[in-house]
Enzyme design. Structure first.
Site, PDB file in Angstrom:
ATOM      1  N   GLY A  11      92.329  76.745  74.139  1.00  0.00           N
ATOM      2  CA  GLY A  11      92.126  75.854  73.002  1.00  0.00           C
ATOM      3  C   GLY A  11      91.543  74.527  73.432  1.00  0.00           C
ATOM      4  NE  ARG A  14      91.243  72.623  66.653  1.00  0.00           N
ATOM      5  CZ  ARG A  14      91.636  72.804  65.403  1.00  0.00           C
ATOM      6  NH1 ARG A  14      91.017  72.178  64.428  1.00  0.00           N
ATOM      7  NH2 ARG A  14      92.651  73.609  65.140  1.00  0.00           N
ATOM      8  CG  ASP A  62      93.105  85.939  69.316  1.00  0.00           C
ATOM      9  OD1 ASP A  62      93.918  85.024  69.570  1.00  0.00           O
ATOM     10  OD2 ASP A  62      93.261  86.732  68.365  1.00  0.00           O
ATOM     11  CB  VAL A  63      95.338  83.063  74.155  1.00  0.00           C
ATOM     12  CG1 VAL A  63      94.249  82.411  74.993  1.00  0.00           C
ATOM     13  CG2 VAL A  63      95.794  82.146  73.029  1.00  0.00           C
ATOM     14  CG  ASN A  89      95.834  72.506  73.901  1.00  0.00           C
ATOM     15  OD1 ASN A  89      96.550  71.575  73.554  1.00  0.00           O
ATOM     16  ND2 ASN A  89      94.700  72.797  73.247  1.00  0.00           N
ATOM     17  CB  SER A 141     105.387  70.192  69.321  1.00  0.00           C
ATOM     18  OG  SER A 141     105.518  69.225  68.287  1.00  0.00           O
ATOM     19  CE1 TYR A 154     102.157  73.621  66.117  1.00  0.00           C
ATOM     20  CE2 TYR A 154     103.842  71.933  65.950  1.00  0.00           C
ATOM     21  CZ  TYR A 154     102.662  72.397  66.489  1.00  0.00           C
ATOM     22  OH  TYR A 154     101.989  71.624  67.424  1.00  0.00           O
ATOM     23  CB  ALA A 156     110.302  79.179  65.344  1.00  0.00           C
ATOM     24  CE  LYS A 158     102.907  74.047  69.719  1.00  0.00           C
ATOM     25  NZ  LYS A 158     101.950  74.283  70.830  1.00  0.00           N
ATOM     26  CB  ILE A 187      99.121  63.204  69.401  1.00  0.00           C
ATOM     27  CG1 ILE A 187     100.334  63.316  70.324  1.00  0.00           C
ATOM     28  CG2 ILE A 187      97.859  62.869  70.189  1.00  0.00           C
ATOM     29  CD1 ILE A 187     100.662  62.070  71.102  1.00  0.00           C
TER      30      ILE A 187
END
Length: 246
Positions: A11, A14, A62-63, A89, A141, A154, A156, A158, A187
């Site tokens: 990733g 960006r 696509d990981v 990332n 995160s 999200y 869960a 992280k 961020i």
């Protein structure tokens, strides 16, 4: 600091991933910028690296796809002979209240954010073990630590990244491989630009420093963890959140 090292940043086209890729390249690493969505953004990151005097390349994959991820890593090792640093990332959001969240949105976020980390570590670990070296840096995160309403999927994913980090550190440490996580707070990135000013102000007030962070703040932590200076640090979660989770 990282001259002669090869880094794979998932990733990396960006936001935080891009900044990490640029920072690693600035320290002398050859950076493989992985992307799934925008090839152009990944190539732009590579152009920025080269403009600054560094070197790198963009690779699509696509990981979340176990087989495709394995093929990517096998091909990279065949072409470049070694990978020294892995930065997981790649991540997405599909926010909604838990009672309204679809199964698809939950599964998709887990697949990319958590299983994507597993896939890269799984396919690189055997290679790292043979070399008895390697640096793995997973981007978690602050919400993986404290939770957040409307982001059950999200959070869960992280939180899972943190558990995966600690488990991998225990399994790989005896061979000199370090595995750490970075937990960014609020961020300034493209993902946060669309938030209302009231919500942004509210999040800033939760920090002890009373300001938002930048992708460069996270990138500096990643560079440190990738360096020899962090050789005796493993299984840790480094919070780059201005004190938000304290």
């Amino acid at each position: 600091m990282l001259k002669g090292k090869i880094a794979l940043v998932t990733g990396g086209g960006r936001g935080i991933g891009r900044e990490i890729a640029l920072a690693l390249a600035k320290e002398g690493a050859f950076v493989i910028v992985n992307y799934n969505g925008s090839k152009e953004r990944a190539q732009e990151t590579v152009r920025e690296i080269e403009k600054a005097g560094g070197s790198g390349t963009a690779v699509g994959c696509d990981v979340a796809d176990f087989t495709a991820c394995g093929d990517m890593i096998q091909n990279l090792i065949k072409e470049y002979e070694h990978i020294d640093i892995l930065v997981n990332n790649a991540g997405i959001t599909r926010d909604n209240l838990l009672m309204r969240m679809s199964e698809e949105d939950f599964d998709t976020v887990i697949q990319v954010n958590l299983k994507g980390c597993f896939n890269t570590i799984r396919h690189l670990s055997r290679y790292f073990l043979k070399r008895r070296s390697g640096k793995i840096i997973n981007i978690s995160s602050v919400v993986g630590v404290v939770g957040n309403a409307g982001q059950a999927n999200y959070c869960a994913s992280k939180a899972g990244v943190i558990g995966l980090t600690k488990s991998a550190a225990r399994e790989l440490g005896s061979r000199g491989i370090t595995v750490n996580a970075i937990a960014p707070g609020f961020i300034e990135t493209e993902m946060t630009q669309d938030l209302s000013e009231n919500l942004k102000d509210s999040m800033i007030q939760q920090t002890l420093l009373r300001r938002s962070g930048t992708a460069a703040d996270v990138a500096r932590a990643a560079v440190f963890l990738a360096s020899e200076g962090a050789d005796y640090i493993t299984g840790q979660v480094i919070s780059v959140d201005g004190g938000m989770a304290l």
